[in-house]
Write an enzyme that holds these catalytic residues in place. Structure first.
Site, PDB file in Angstrom:
ATOM      1  N   PRO A  92       0.830  -1.205   0.000  1.00  0.00           N
ATOM      2  CA  PRO A  92       0.000   0.000   0.000  1.00  0.00           C
ATOM      3  C   PRO A  92       0.868   1.261   0.000  1.00  0.00           C
ATOM      4  CG  PRO A  92      -0.800  -1.574   1.618  1.00  0.00           C
ATOM      5  CD  PRO A  92       0.518  -2.086   1.141  1.00  0.00           C
ATOM      6  N   GLU A  93       0.428   2.263  -0.758  1.00  0.00           N
ATOM      7  CA  GLU A  93       1.162   3.523  -0.776  1.00  0.00           C
ATOM      8  C   GLU A  93       0.557   4.472   0.264  1.00  0.00           C
ATOM      9  OE1 GLU A  93       2.509   4.888  -4.558  1.00  0.00           O
ATOM     10  OE2 GLU A  93       2.279   2.917  -5.491  1.00  0.00           O
ATOM     11  N   LYS A 119       4.237   5.398   5.060  1.00  0.00           N
ATOM     12  CA  LYS A 119       3.578   4.094   5.044  1.00  0.00           C
ATOM     13  C   LYS A 119       3.406   3.521   6.450  1.00  0.00           C
ATOM     14  CE  LYS A 119       5.314   3.076   0.406  1.00  0.00           C
ATOM     15  NZ  LYS A 119       6.021   2.120  -0.474  1.00  0.00           N
ATOM     16  N   ARG A 139      14.054   8.987  10.304  1.00  0.00           N
ATOM     17  CA  ARG A 139      14.508   8.278   9.113  1.00  0.00           C
ATOM     18  C   ARG A 139      13.567   8.438   7.922  1.00  0.00           C
ATOM     19  NH1 ARG A 139      12.910   3.310  12.208  1.00  0.00           N
ATOM     20  NH2 ARG A 139      11.128   2.372  11.136  1.00  0.00           N
ATOM     21  N   ASN A 161       5.507   2.370  -5.962  1.00  0.00           N
ATOM     22  CA  ASN A 161       5.849   2.153  -7.364  1.00  0.00           C
ATOM     23  C   ASN A 161       4.898   2.860  -8.327  1.00  0.00           C
ATOM     24  OD1 ASN A 161       7.524   1.183  -9.305  1.00  0.00           O
ATOM     25  ND2 ASN A 161       7.078  -0.976  -8.969  1.00  0.00           N
ATOM     26  N   ARG A 202      12.985  -3.209  -8.057  1.00  0.00           N
ATOM     27  CA  ARG A 202      11.569  -2.895  -8.254  1.00  0.00           C
ATOM     28  C   ARG A 202      11.277  -2.689  -9.736  1.00  0.00           C
ATOM     29  NH1 ARG A 202       8.926  -1.191  -3.646  1.00  0.00           N
ATOM     30  NH2 ARG A 202       7.075  -1.626  -4.918  1.00  0.00           N
TER      31      ARG A 202
END
Length: 264
Positions: A2-3, A52, A121, A162, A253
């Site tokens: 999931p984005e 995320k 981060r 992506n 990816r």
């Protein structure tokens, strides 16, 4: 995976359904039993997303940190809930609704101070108010890595996956192989503004929509293939120039782009 817009939608949903309520939290699977016991019966204060990552705040000051990863999913149901089905990592039961979480990469209880480790981060999140796109541009501009790789780096921008990566680069006619150091501040500002708008649509509509109305001719595709400019359209004609969409793998990816509209 999931984005970011999916996590922000979940945060809004959980805020509506659980905020200001005492929540029963359990771990039918058992892997989160100790953590569940720490927040069971406490008042749910708020839910928020950062990239995320989904965060559930309780009145005790403890926070449940969830990262769905590739397979994590919440199932929302009205009360009364039936017996758990499958490997339920965490079950939450509020006044009117309950939810089961299965298959997350992370489900853990943190002190608020520990959240700083996560925040430090992560790059700016386009869906969080007050985020500074300059932080992302500085990291981009100092790197020789391809922009296509940098956009997937959560320490550069939090929440891009992506689909948004591929579509954003197409919309700005940028080759995914262009080194980050060659991205001007003006170009990045335009990309950031566009990304914020696209992801807000994703939150509102519950799906990624990236095609401009003038480029949308209503094509239908096989089930599971998104309607997009380039993502998962390898070999199909570009919506703009009819060049076959290219595909390769970048840093593990899948990568999609139009060789004509996004010259290298």
């Amino acid at each position: 995976m999931p984005e970011g817009h999916t996590l922000h939608r979940l945060a809004r949903l959980h805020q509506r359904r659980f905020a200001r309520s005492e929540i029963r939290v359990s771990s039918p699977q058992g892997k989160f039993a100790e953590g569940a016991a720490l927040v069971d019966g406490r008042t749910f204060v708020k839910a928020e997303a950062w990239g995320k990552h989904l965060l559930h705040h309780y009145d005790s000051g403890l926070v449940v940190h969830i990262h769905l990863g590739l397979y994590g999913k919440f199932t929302e149901v009205a009360l009364p809930m039936g017996p758990p089905v499958g490997q339920v990592r965490m079950r939450m039961v509020g006044a009117d609704f309950g939810t089961d979480l299965r298959g997350p990469t992370a489900c853990e209880v943190l002190q608020k101070a520990e959240l700083k480790t996560i925040a430090d981060r992560l790059g700016p999140d386009p869906l969080r108010r007050g985020e500074d796109p300059d932080r992302a541009w500085v990291r981009l501009h100092r790197s020789r890595r391809p922009i296509g790789a940098l956009l997937m780096d959560q320490s550069v921008v939090a929440g891009i996956g992506n689909v948004y990566r591929a579509e954003l680069l197409f919309r700005h006619n940028l080759s995914p192989m262009l080194p980050g150091e060659l991205i001007s501040r003006e170009v990045w500002d335009d990309m950031w503004t566009d990304l914020v708008a696209l992801m807000k649509v994703g939150v509102r509509r519950g799906k990624i929509i990236t095609i401009r109305p003038e480029d949308d001719h209503g094509e239908t595709y096989a089930k599971g293939r998104p309607r997009s400019y380039v993502y998962r359209r390898a070999g199909l004609p570009c919506r703009i120039c009819s060049t076959p969409i290219a595909h390769s793998v970048l840093e593990g990816r899948n990568l999609f782009w139009c060789p004509t509209c996004q010259p290298g």
